[in-house]
Design an enzyme around this catalytic site. Structure first.
Site, PDB file in Angstrom:
ATOM      1  N   LEU A  52      -8.565  -4.644  13.136  1.00  0.00           N
ATOM      2  CA  LEU A  52      -7.992  -5.533  14.150  1.00  0.00           C
ATOM      3  C   LEU A  52      -7.156  -6.625  13.487  1.00  0.00           C
ATOM      4  CD1 LEU A  52      -7.623  -6.387  17.044  1.00  0.00           C
ATOM      5  CD2 LEU A  52      -9.795  -7.623  16.923  1.00  0.00           C
ATOM      6  N   ALA A  53      -7.592  -7.092  12.326  1.00  0.00           N
ATOM      7  CA  ALA A  53      -6.825  -8.108  11.600  1.00  0.00           C
ATOM      8  C   ALA A  53      -5.406  -7.620  11.338  1.00  0.00           C
ATOM      9  CB  ALA A  53      -7.523  -8.440  10.282  1.00  0.00           C
ATOM     10  N   ASP A  54      -5.288  -6.386  10.920  1.00  0.00           N
ATOM     11  CA  ASP A  54      -3.980  -5.798  10.640  1.00  0.00           C
ATOM     12  C   ASP A  54      -3.105  -5.818  11.884  1.00  0.00           C
ATOM     13  OD1 ASP A  54      -1.946  -4.441   9.368  1.00  0.00           O
ATOM     14  OD2 ASP A  54      -2.912  -2.490   9.489  1.00  0.00           O
ATOM     15  N   HIS A  81      -3.409  -2.862   3.805  1.00  0.00           N
ATOM     16  CA  HIS A  81      -2.550  -2.683   4.974  1.00  0.00           C
ATOM     17  C   HIS A  81      -2.093  -4.026   5.512  1.00  0.00           C
ATOM     18  CE1 HIS A  81      -3.200   1.664   5.677  1.00  0.00           C
ATOM     19  NE2 HIS A  81      -2.255   1.545   6.585  1.00  0.00           N
ATOM     20  N   GLU A 132       0.814  -1.214   0.000  1.00  0.00           N
ATOM     21  CA  GLU A 132       0.000   0.000   0.000  1.00  0.00           C
ATOM     22  C   GLU A 132       0.846   1.263   0.000  1.00  0.00           C
ATOM     23  OE1 GLU A 132      -0.783   2.007   3.045  1.00  0.00           O
ATOM     24  OE2 GLU A 132       0.868   1.054   4.072  1.00  0.00           O
TER      25      GLU A 132
END
Length: 344
Positions: free
Chosen positions: A288-290, A312, A15
């Site tokens: 939150l996954a990031d 991201h 990104e």
């Protein structure tokens, strides 16, 4: 510490924003691996280090006694040679509405491996449209980290909205020998759901209209809607927070008030994101996954389902794999994706 080869990173990968730098700083501190990064934030309208990124570099350097070259606002490359992570009391001021949460997220995983407990205070923006809000850090990220064995507490002391800033977040972190592997495959039973409209120096009708829109869009009762009036000097600013507290995870979804954007549109966008998350059946949302990737990699593995895989997260995964012996894979399903972190 044995001398390690300099890791070469390209900030234009993925990104092409600040994620490459932040992840590199965190993992350099933990692994002791020095790095050189070029093309910092190459895909942004204003490439190079912004104030919040520079503070993240300076904060990381202070925490581990790093040798840093070329770090300045606007710099597009730098070298970072870390030393040992040191606990203690730290305070960092961004000086703008740049995100406190992104600076903290750079430091917190590293401080789990310090030689002593730490207290970190960061001043700047706490509710910024381009970063997770402070409430996300407190409720969502903090809960997930606790499940992995991290002993940390995060407190919002003063709100700071874009463009004025002036907010303050403090965190207390105690060292932890090893993070625990976890799997978050579903959110589990819903425990609580509520919406808050925070206003500072903004008419109260803005909060009422946002909450009315949430009630209509999600079918929520009056008891789930909360208007929070902050001192005017903490504004002007407005944020709508929708919190879904479930058995295994807490998700916080935010909408930010902006000039020329109606209260109804702020709420509709947040409600739409809530609906997408719930319909996916995934345990965690994209933000939150990031943030789970680094701690899961440090734990030696983990697994979660995610409503949407962001660029991201993909960028984060690629940088993590340069520093740590892990494989991170995202597997698309019918309604959501599954992320698997495994040790090599």
């Amino acid at each position: 510490m044995m001398a390690m080869d300099m890791l070469e990173l390209d900030g234009a990968q993925g990104e092409g924003g600040g994620q490459v730098l932040r992840t590199a700083l965190t993992l350099a501190m933990i692994t002791g691996r020095p790095f050189r990064i070029v093309n910092i934030r190459a895909n942004r309208p204003k490439p190079g280090l912004m104030r919040q990124h520079l503070v993240a570099v300076q904060a990381a350097a202070e925490v581990c006694g790093a040798d840093v070259s070329l770090a300045a606002v606007g710099a597009r490359e730098l070298e970072f040679k870390p030393g040992a992570i040191r606990g203690g009391s730290y305070r960092f001021a961004i000086g703008t509405a740049g995100s406190c949460t992104l600076v903290l997220q750079t430091l917190l995983p590293a401080l789990l491996f310090a030689d002593a407990p730490s207290t970190v205070t960061v001043c700047g923006g706490t509710h910024n449209p381009m970063a997770p809000p402070a409430h996300f850090l407190e409720r969502s990220y903090g809960r997930a980290m606790a499940a992995m064995g991290a002993d940390m507490s995060i407190a919002l002391r003063r709100h700071g909205f874009y463009p004025a800033g002036g907010g303050e977040i403090a965190a207390v972190v105690r060292p932890c020998g090893q993070l625990t592997r976890i799997e978050l495959m579903s959110p589990g039973a819903r425990l609580h759901s509520y919406a808050e409209s925070l206003i500072a120096g903004v008419p109260e009708r803005v909060a009422r209209r946002e909450l009315e829109c949430v009630a209509t869009g999600l079918g929520w009762s009056e008891s789930q809607l909360h208007q929070r009036k902050l001192p005017d000097e903490q504004g002007p600013g407005n944020v709508l927070l929708i919190t879904l507290d479930s058995e295994h995870v807490t998700e916080v979804i935010a909408g930010f008030g902006e000039k020329s954007v109606t209260a109804e549109n702020v709420a509709r966008h947040a409600v739409a994101e809530v609906r997408r998350y719930v319909a996916s059946g995934a345990a965690v949302g994209e933000h939150l996954a990031d943030q789970l990737l680094i701690p899961m990699a440090l734990a030696g593995g983990g697994k979660f389902t995610v409503a949407r895989v962001s660029q991201h997260a993909l960028t984060n995964a690629a940088v993590i794999a340069r520093f740590l012996p892990v494989d991170i894979q995202f597997r698309a399903g019918d309604r959501h994706s599954t992320c698997c972190v495994t040790a090599r």
